[in-house]
Motif scaffolding. Structure first.
Motif, mmCIF file in Angstrom:
data_model
loop_
_atom_site.group_PDB
_atom_site.id
_atom_site.type_symbol
_atom_site.label_atom_id
_atom_site.label_comp_id
_atom_site.label_asym_id
_atom_site.label_seq_id
_atom_site.Cartn_x
_atom_site.Cartn_y
_atom_site.Cartn_z
ATOM 1 N N ASP A 112 48.514 78.998 30.387
ATOM 2 C CA ASP A 112 47.947 78.713 30.099
ATOM 3 C C ASP A 112 47.513 77.162 30.016
ATOM 4 N N GLU A 118 51.169 83.457 28.894
ATOM 5 C CA GLU A 118 50.143 84.096 27.597
ATOM 6 C C GLU A 118 50.157 85.087 27.686
ATOM 7 N N TRP A 119 50.464 85.970 29.287
ATOM 8 C CA TRP A 119 50.763 87.888 29.412
ATOM 9 C C TRP A 119 50.975 87.555 31.007
ATOM 10 N N ARG A 136 57.420 84.986 25.363
ATOM 11 C CA ARG A 136 55.965 84.625 25.748
ATOM 12 C C ARG A 136 55.366 83.471 24.508
ATOM 13 N N GLY A 137 55.064 82.577 25.174
ATOM 14 C CA GLY A 137 54.952 80.905 24.775
ATOM 15 C C GLY A 137 55.973 79.763 25.163
ATOM 16 N N GLU A 185 43.594 76.569 33.177
ATOM 17 C CA GLU A 185 44.846 77.538 32.621
ATOM 18 C C GLU A 185 44.843 78.087 34.437
#
Length: 439
Positions: A112, A118-119, A136-137, A185
């Motif tokens: 992000d 994010e993925w 994640r995060g 991003e």
């Protein structure tokens, strides 16, 4: 008649009917209010039906209604149906993109605007050690902690890829590239180049070893040729004629071996251990004298010093880079040309310039000038005595000094080679002066 017009007529009829009934009973206002209340009640009932339909079963058939509410229900139902089809198509497309990304051998990581994960696909788990449930995060630099990657990520200059070892297995070499998109991003892609890295390392080792092994036989040949040259009057005429050519080719081979060894050392060794403040003015004066000797009076060489700050670097490497540029100018400019060696300020720090007013170079050759053994005119290699490695050496020296090479040239307008050093490579500035030395 349109539904909205029918609703207005219905409102008018109910109001008139209520008012008439109220007038018959001497209560016109009460009858009018009753008519309007019936109209509002009918709309509230339809509004309740709409609310129940949207909150309980929006995918079911809409409630039965006529007039304005019937058309509203039909339009909402068609809109929802179209939205469901669009969402299904997008879900299918997203699923195919994810499946294709999972099938890729290269790592794909979506970040992000803050750099948080994010993925990512399965290859990223294998190469970078990412875990779906825990990472994640997380910020990417918390997981890929190599200082080179952290500097690459924060610099936001992603024109060139970065080569670094995998954070989970140092034997795996990755090439990472970041792309900006959307609202600041980032898309991180990494590919496994271990095999290419090993092949490149084998090539470097091969060149270094072969070059080193060639030095001994070349030294022996040079010694015998010098001995024969001292006694050339005692040799048969047929042997004496070829002696000078043999000496010239042996010298050329020695220069090639020396350049290959220097290039291999620049590629293999870590820089920084021998970096000290350099007096570039004195260095250019020494290079100018060497260029004078090579020119033998065919060109005029000038040194211009317009920057008094010193450069932090390796004297041997910087001298080699500037010498290669100056010697190329001597070799490839016609007699009577003027060559200028210049040290001056630059908007990004300072720069060394080597400028000539010779024939110039076609711009189509500029992107390849720093390739090994690339020649603009392959037919003049034997006459100039160059090895074809000079600009490749310049490129690697500048890379080891956080600098870059700029080339400005056109046919018939000479050539300008500029070595731009960043301000971080310069010592504290003294008073700026200017001096010129003509050879």
């Amino acid at each position: 008649m349109r539904p909205w017009s029918r609703e207005l007529w219905r409102l008018g009829l109910l109001a008139c009917a209520g008012g008439l009934v109220g007038w018959l009973f001497s209560a016109f206002e009460l009858g009018l209010a009753a008519g309007l209340g019936v109209f509002i009640f009918l709309h509230l009932r339809q509004l309740r039906a709409l609310h129940r339909w949207l909150t309980r079963s929006p995918q079911a058939e809409p409630p039965a209604a006529n007039g304005l509410w019937g058309e509203l229900f039909d339009r909402l139902y068609r809109y929802q149906k179209g939205q469901r089809h669009t969402q299904e198509r997008l879900r299918t497309t997203l699923k195919r993109i994810q499946e294709s990304s999972e099938a890729m051998r290269d790592s794909v990581v979506m970040l992000d605007e803050h750099g948080d994960l994010e993925w990512w696909n399965g290859a990223a788990e294998r190469m970078l050690g990412l875990r779906t449930s825990q990472d994640r995060g997380q910020h990417i630099t918390n997981l890929v902690r190599d200082p080179r990657f952290v500097a690459y990520f924060t610099a936001r200059d992603y024109r060139e890829p970065l080569t670094l070892p995998s954070p989970i297995d140092e034997r795996i070499i990755l090439q990472a590239q970041i792309t900006l998109y959307g609202n600041d991003e980032r898309l991180l892609m990494a590919r496994d180049i271990t095999r290419l890295h090993r092949l490149e390392q084998m090539r470097r080792d091969f060149v270094a070893n072969v070059s080193h092994e060639l030095r001994t036989p070349l030294t022996v040949l040079t010694g015998y040729l010098e001995t024969y040259a001292d006694n050339a009057d005692q040799l048969p005429p047929r042997l004496a004629r070829g002696l000078s050519q043999m000496q010239g080719q042996t010298t050329r081979m020695q220069n090639l071996v020396n350049d290959l060894l220097l290039l291999s050392r620049l590629e293999l060794e870590q820089s920084g251990d021998d970096h000290l403040p350099l007096d570039i003015g004195a260095l250019l004066e020494n290079v100018c004298r060497d260029a004078d000797a090579l020119s033998a009076g065919r060109q005029q060489v000038t040194v211009e010093i317009a920057e008094e700050r010193t450069l932090l670097g390796s004297e041997q490497e910087v001298r080699s880079a500037v010498s290669n540029l100056a010697f190329n100018a001597v070799r490839y400019t016609p007699e009577g040309s003027h060559i200028t060696l210049r040290w001056k300020r630059h908007e990004h720090g300072a720069c060394v310039e080597v400028e000539d007013d010779g024939d110039g170079i076609d711009p189509e050759h500029v992107p390849r000038l720093t390739e090994r053994f690339y020649r603009v005119d392959k037919g003049r290699s034997t006459t100039t005595g160059g090895t074809g490695l000079g600009l490749a050496i310049v490129k690697h020296v500048l890379l080891r000094h956080d600098a870059r090479l700029e080339i400005d040239t056109r046919p018939g307008h000479g050539a300008l080679f500029r070595c731009v050093f960043p301000a971080t490579r310069l010592a504290a500035a003294n008073e700026q002066g200017s001096r010129v030395r003509r050879a």
